[in-house]
Design a protein around this motif. Structure first.
Motif, PDB file in Angstrom:
ATOM      1  N   TRP A 244     -16.502 -33.790  -5.328  1.00  9.29           N
ATOM      2  CA  TRP A 244     -15.717 -33.375  -4.163  1.00  9.29           C
ATOM      3  C   TRP A 244     -15.397 -34.569  -3.273  1.00  9.29           C
ATOM      4  O   TRP A 244     -14.282 -34.706  -2.782  1.00  9.29           O
ATOM      5  CB  TRP A 244     -16.497 -32.337  -3.357  1.00  9.29           C
ATOM      6  CG  TRP A 244     -16.563 -30.988  -4.001  1.00  9.29           C
ATOM      7  CD1 TRP A 244     -15.739 -30.495  -4.976  1.00  9.29           C
ATOM      8  CD2 TRP A 244     -17.503 -29.951  -3.717  1.00  9.29           C
ATOM      9  NE1 TRP A 244     -16.116 -29.216  -5.323  1.00  9.29           N
ATOM     10  CE2 TRP A 244     -17.188 -28.854  -4.573  1.00  9.29           C
ATOM     11  CE3 TRP A 244     -18.574 -29.826  -2.837  1.00  9.29           C
ATOM     12  CZ2 TRP A 244     -17.915 -27.662  -4.548  1.00  9.29           C
ATOM     13  CZ3 TRP A 244     -19.298 -28.647  -2.809  1.00  9.29           C
ATOM     14  CH2 TRP A 244     -18.968 -27.578  -3.658  1.00  9.29           C
ATOM     15  N   SER A 245     -16.386 -35.426  -3.063  1.00 11.49           N
ATOM     16  CA  SER A 245     -16.197 -36.584  -2.195  1.00 11.49           C
ATOM     17  C   SER A 245     -15.143 -37.542  -2.750  1.00 11.49           C
ATOM     18  O   SER A 245     -14.266 -38.015  -2.030  1.00 11.49           O
ATOM     19  CB  SER A 245     -17.531 -37.317  -2.012  1.00 11.49           C
ATOM     20  OG  SER A 245     -17.363 -38.470  -1.220  1.00 11.49           O
ATOM     21  N   SER A 246     -15.205 -37.796  -4.047  1.00 13.46           N
ATOM     22  CA  SER A 246     -14.272 -38.757  -4.655  1.00 13.46           C
ATOM     23  C   SER A 246     -12.845 -38.236  -4.709  1.00 13.46           C
ATOM     24  O   SER A 246     -11.892 -39.018  -4.729  1.00 13.46           O
ATOM     25  CB  SER A 246     -14.749 -39.133  -6.064  1.00 13.46           C
ATOM     26  OG  SER A 246     -14.774 -37.998  -6.897  1.00 13.46           O
ATOM     27  N   SER A 247     -12.675 -36.908  -4.701  1.00 10.04           N
ATOM     28  CA  SER A 247     -11.331 -36.320  -4.785  1.00 10.04           C
ATOM     29  C   SER A 247     -10.825 -35.801  -3.442  1.00 10.04           C
ATOM     30  O   SER A 247      -9.743 -35.213  -3.376  1.00 10.04           O
ATOM     31  CB  SER A 247     -11.326 -35.170  -5.802  1.00 10.04           C
ATOM     32  OG  SER A 247     -12.176 -34.116  -5.367  1.00 10.04           O
ATOM     33  N   ASP A 248     -11.607 -36.006  -2.366  1.00  8.90           N
ATOM     34  CA  ASP A 248     -11.240 -35.513  -1.024  1.00  8.90           C
ATOM     35  C   ASP A 248     -11.037 -33.995  -1.039  1.00  8.90           C
ATOM     36  O   ASP A 248     -10.189 -33.455  -0.324  1.00  8.90           O
ATOM     37  CB  ASP A 248      -9.974 -36.225  -0.530  1.00  8.90           C
ATOM     38  CG  ASP A 248      -9.779 -36.082   0.974  1.00  8.90           C
ATOM     39  OD1 ASP A 248     -10.790 -36.027   1.702  1.00  8.90           O
ATOM     40  OD2 ASP A 248      -8.615 -35.997   1.421  1.00  8.90           O
ATOM     41  N   ALA A 249     -11.823 -33.307  -1.846  1.00 11.22           N
ATOM     42  CA  ALA A 249     -11.635 -31.867  -2.070  1.00 11.22           C
ATOM     43  C   ALA A 249     -11.842 -31.045  -0.802  1.00 11.22           C
ATOM     44  O   ALA A 249     -11.141 -30.055  -0.583  1.00 11.22           O
ATOM     45  CB  ALA A 249     -12.584 -31.386  -3.159  1.00 11.22           C
ATOM     46  N   ILE A 250     -12.784 -31.434   0.060  1.00 13.91           N
ATOM     47  CA  ILE A 250     -13.081 -30.648   1.251  1.00 13.91           C
ATOM     48  C   ILE A 250     -11.881 -30.638   2.199  1.00 13.91           C
ATOM     49  O   ILE A 250     -11.458 -29.580   2.691  1.00 13.91           O
ATOM     50  CB  ILE A 250     -14.330 -31.191   1.975  1.00 13.91           C
ATOM     51  CG1 ILE A 250     -15.559 -31.154   1.041  1.00 13.91           C
ATOM     52  CG2 ILE A 250     -14.583 -30.405   3.255  1.00 13.91           C
ATOM     53  CD1 ILE A 250     -16.031 -29.782   0.677  1.00 13.91           C
ATOM     54  N   ASN A 251     -11.306 -31.815   2.458  1.00 10.89           N
ATOM     55  CA  ASN A 251     -10.141 -31.887   3.349  1.00 10.89           C
ATOM     56  C   ASN A 251      -8.948 -31.163   2.758  1.00 10.89           C
ATOM     57  O   ASN A 251      -8.204 -30.476   3.475  1.00 10.89           O
ATOM     58  CB  ASN A 251      -9.775 -33.343   3.635  1.00 10.89           C
ATOM     59  CG  ASN A 251     -10.774 -34.028   4.550  1.00 10.89           C
ATOM     60  OD1 ASN A 251     -11.425 -33.375   5.371  1.00 10.89           O
ATOM     61  ND2 ASN A 251     -10.909 -35.334   4.426  1.00 10.89           N
ATOM     62  N   GLN A 252      -8.760 -31.307   1.467  1.00 11.98           N
ATOM     63  CA  GLN A 252      -7.640 -30.626   0.817  1.00 11.98           C
ATOM     64  C   GLN A 252      -7.802 -29.110   0.887  1.00 11.98           C
ATOM     65  O   GLN A 252      -6.826 -28.377   1.076  1.00 11.98           O
ATOM     66  CB  GLN A 252      -7.519 -31.083  -0.646  1.00 11.98           C
ATOM     67  CG  GLN A 252      -7.154 -32.548  -0.818  1.00 11.98           C
ATOM     68  CD  GLN A 252      -5.881 -32.926  -0.082  1.00 11.98           C
ATOM     69  OE1 GLN A 252      -4.883 -32.207  -0.117  1.00 11.98           O
ATOM     70  NE2 GLN A 252      -5.917 -34.068   0.591  1.00 11.98           N
ATOM     71  N   LEU A 253      -9.036 -28.638   0.741  1.00 13.59           N
ATOM     72  CA  LEU A 253      -9.289 -27.202   0.833  1.00 13.59           C
ATOM     73  C   LEU A 253      -8.992 -26.693   2.241  1.00 13.59           C
ATOM     74  O   LEU A 253      -8.406 -25.615   2.407  1.00 13.59           O
ATOM     75  CB  LEU A 253     -10.741 -26.897   0.458  1.00 13.59           C
ATOM     76  CG  LEU A 253     -11.159 -25.429   0.546  1.00 13.59           C
ATOM     77  CD1 LEU A 253     -10.320 -24.559  -0.403  1.00 13.59           C
ATOM     78  CD2 LEU A 253     -12.642 -25.272   0.228  1.00 13.59           C
ATOM     79  N   SER A 254      -9.383 -27.454   3.268  1.00  9.62           N
ATOM     80  CA  SER A 254      -9.117 -27.043   4.648  1.00  9.62           C
ATOM     81  C   SER A 254      -7.615 -26.921   4.902  1.00  9.62           C
ATOM     82  O   SER A 254      -7.154 -25.976   5.561  1.00  9.62           O
ATOM     83  CB  SER A 254      -9.739 -28.038   5.636  1.00  9.62           C
ATOM     84  OG  SER A 254     -11.150 -27.999   5.560  1.00  9.62           O
ATOM     85  N   LYS A 255      -6.844 -27.856   4.382  1.00  9.11           N
ATOM     86  CA  LYS A 255      -5.384 -27.804   4.546  1.00  9.11           C
ATOM     87  C   LYS A 255      -4.792 -26.599   3.828  1.00  9.11           C
ATOM     88  O   LYS A 255      -3.937 -25.896   4.370  1.00  9.11           O
ATOM     89  CB  LYS A 255      -4.761 -29.093   4.009  1.00  9.11           C
ATOM     90  CG  LYS A 255      -5.076 -30.325   4.849  1.00  9.11           C
ATOM     91  CD  LYS A 255      -4.496 -31.584   4.229  1.00  9.11           C
ATOM     92  CE  LYS A 255      -4.859 -32.806   5.068  1.00  9.11           C
ATOM     93  NZ  LYS A 255      -4.364 -34.058   4.480  1.00  9.11           N
ATOM     94  N   LYS A 256      -5.271 -26.350   2.618  1.00  8.24           N
ATOM     95  CA  LYS A 256      -4.763 -25.213   1.843  1.00  8.24           C
ATOM     96  C   LYS A 256      -5.097 -23.900   2.537  1.00  8.24           C
ATOM     97  O   LYS A 256      -4.253 -22.994   2.636  1.00  8.24           O
ATOM     98  CB  LYS A 256      -5.371 -25.239   0.438  1.00  8.24           C
ATOM     99  CG  LYS A 256      -4.828 -24.149  -0.487  1.00  8.24           C
ATOM    100  CD  LYS A 256      -5.601 -24.070  -1.794  1.00  8.24           C
ATOM    101  CE  LYS A 256      -6.866 -23.262  -1.613  1.00  8.24           C
ATOM    102  NZ  LYS A 256      -7.534 -22.934  -2.901  1.00  8.24           N
ATOM    103  N   ARG A 257      -6.309 -23.783   3.049  1.00  7.12           N
ATOM    104  CA  ARG A 257      -6.724 -22.555   3.716  1.00  7.12           C
ATOM    105  C   ARG A 257      -5.911 -22.308   4.983  1.00  7.12           C
ATOM    106  O   ARG A 257      -5.540 -21.169   5.287  1.00  7.12           O
ATOM    107  CB  ARG A 257      -8.223 -22.624   4.034  1.00  7.12           C
ATOM    108  CG  ARG A 257      -9.102 -22.421   2.806  1.00  7.12           C
ATOM    109  CD  ARG A 257     -10.548 -22.862   3.060  1.00  7.12           C
ATOM    110  NE  ARG A 257     -11.058 -22.387   4.321  1.00  7.12           N
ATOM    111  CZ  ARG A 257     -11.489 -21.145   4.531  1.00  7.12           C
ATOM    112  NH1 ARG A 257     -11.469 -20.259   3.542  1.00  7.12           N
ATOM    113  NH2 ARG A 257     -11.957 -20.791   5.705  1.00  7.12           N
ATOM    114  N   ALA A 258      -5.631 -23.369   5.743  1.00  8.81           N
ATOM    115  CA  ALA A 258      -4.822 -23.217   6.957  1.00  8.81           C
ATOM    116  C   ALA A 258      -3.429 -22.704   6.611  1.00  8.81           C
ATOM    117  O   ALA A 258      -2.901 -21.816   7.292  1.00  8.81           O
ATOM    118  CB  ALA A 258      -4.737 -24.550   7.696  1.00  8.81           C
ATOM    119  N   ARG A 259      -2.824 -23.242   5.560  1.00  5.99           N
ATOM    120  CA  ARG A 259      -1.494 -22.782   5.147  1.00  5.99           C
ATOM    121  C   ARG A 259      -1.542 -21.323   4.688  1.00  5.99           C
ATOM    122  O   ARG A 259      -0.649 -20.536   4.996  1.00  5.99           O
ATOM    123  CB  ARG A 259      -0.942 -23.678   4.036  1.00  5.99           C
ATOM    124  CG  ARG A 259      -0.583 -25.086   4.485  1.00  5.99           C
ATOM    125  CD  ARG A 259       0.230 -25.816   3.439  1.00  5.99           C
ATOM    126  NE  ARG A 259      -0.497 -25.997   2.190  1.00  5.99           N
ATOM    127  CZ  ARG A 259      -1.240 -27.049   1.899  1.00  5.99           C
ATOM    128  NH1 ARG A 259      -1.355 -28.046   2.781  1.00  5.99           N
ATOM    129  NH2 ARG A 259      -1.869 -27.146   0.738  1.00  5.99           N
TER     130      ARG A 259
END
Length: 275
Positions: A244-259
């Motif tokens: 998750w850390s290497s792919s920035d998965a947490i930030n990407q998930l937050s953006k997807k959830r907001a949309r």
């Protein structure tokens, strides 16, 4: 001499039996997360809120917390089916010791005490309570929520805390989309959710009218809780977190959830924004 030999033989048999039983006990206690999950044909995960199963005719709603979505991804990496039961930090130790859960996902503050029987592995997701309101609001501080209607969702961490701490009138709704819809139509004076979600939401053009905010409160980290003796499980979950850390998965998930949540609000809003 013969009696002595017989007695010694009995002692050796008892000692050998004890060693076998000890070995079985050690083997059982050393059984790791993956071993247990494979035996029960799936991973059982304790979470703060078990999202109700979606059924035909229901409005789809994105849950307040990302823990279920994160755990589905973790289970996919581990190549295991996953199911969820309700748990939190106070009940986690008992759930893990009784093996009702293989792992627990919990939001913990820096001040939280973790028993030595458990190990916490940080997922990388941090939650802070944050309030958003109409840009022309007269609410400028958390204390000014007293007597005001504040929307929270039942799956979040903040239901009950705002009435207790600030005297707010809480409106507990099913999910963030319902809370934010009530904010837009004037049914609530403020909506309180994780800052990770609301900061992403405020970046969307259609939410500029609701850009007033109260500064985020104290942070909590979303962590995996796992028995301290389970080295296999710890290694597996650390690999998941590193991915998750290497792919920035947490930030990407937050953006997807907001949309997703913004779209859910858009689909349901059949009256204009409050003026």
């Amino acid at each position: 001499m013969r009696a002595f030999s017989h007695s010694r033989f009995q002692i050796l048999v008892i000692a050998a039996a004890g060693m076998v039983m000890t070995g079985l006990a050690v083997s059982a206690s050393a059984e790791g997360l993956l071993d247990r999950a494979k035996k029960r044909h799936g991973l059982v995960v304790g979470v703060h809120y078990v999202v109700p199963e979606y059924k035909g005719g229901m409005k789809f709603r994105t849950a307040e917390a990302p823990d279920v979505e994160l755990m589905h991804d973790a289970a996919q990496q581990l190549k295991l089916p996953v199911s969820f039961i309700r748990s939190d930090l106070p009940s986690a130790n008992g759930m893990l010791a009784s093996r009702k859960a293989d792992v627990v996902l919990a939001a913990i503050s820096d001040r939280a005490a973790i028993p030595p029987s458990m190990m916490a592995i940080d997922t990388g997701y941090t939650s802070r309570p944050m309030a958003i309101m109409r840009s022309d609001t007269d609410i400028k501080a958390w204390e000014q929520l007293k007597g005001r209607k504040v929307c929270v969702s039942e799956g979040g961490l903040y239901a009950g805390t705002l009435s207790a701490k600030y005297g707010a009138i809480e409106q507990v709704v099913r999910a963030p989309a319902d809370s934010l819809l009530a904010l837009r139509t004037g049914a609530c004076d403020a909506a309180v959710h994780d800052s990770a979600l609301l900061e992403e939401l405020n970046r969307l053009p259609e939410w500029k009218k609701f850009s007033a905010r109260l500064s985020p409160g104290s942070p909590s980290s979303l962590v995996f809780l796992i028995p301290a003796t389970d080295s296999q499980g710890q290694a597996s979950l650390k690999r998941v977190v590193n991915a998750w850390s290497s792919s920035d998965a947490i930030n990407q998930l937050s953006k997807k959830r907001a949309r997703q949540i913004a779209f859910e609000v858009y689909l349901d809003q059949d009256v204009p924004d409050c003026h």
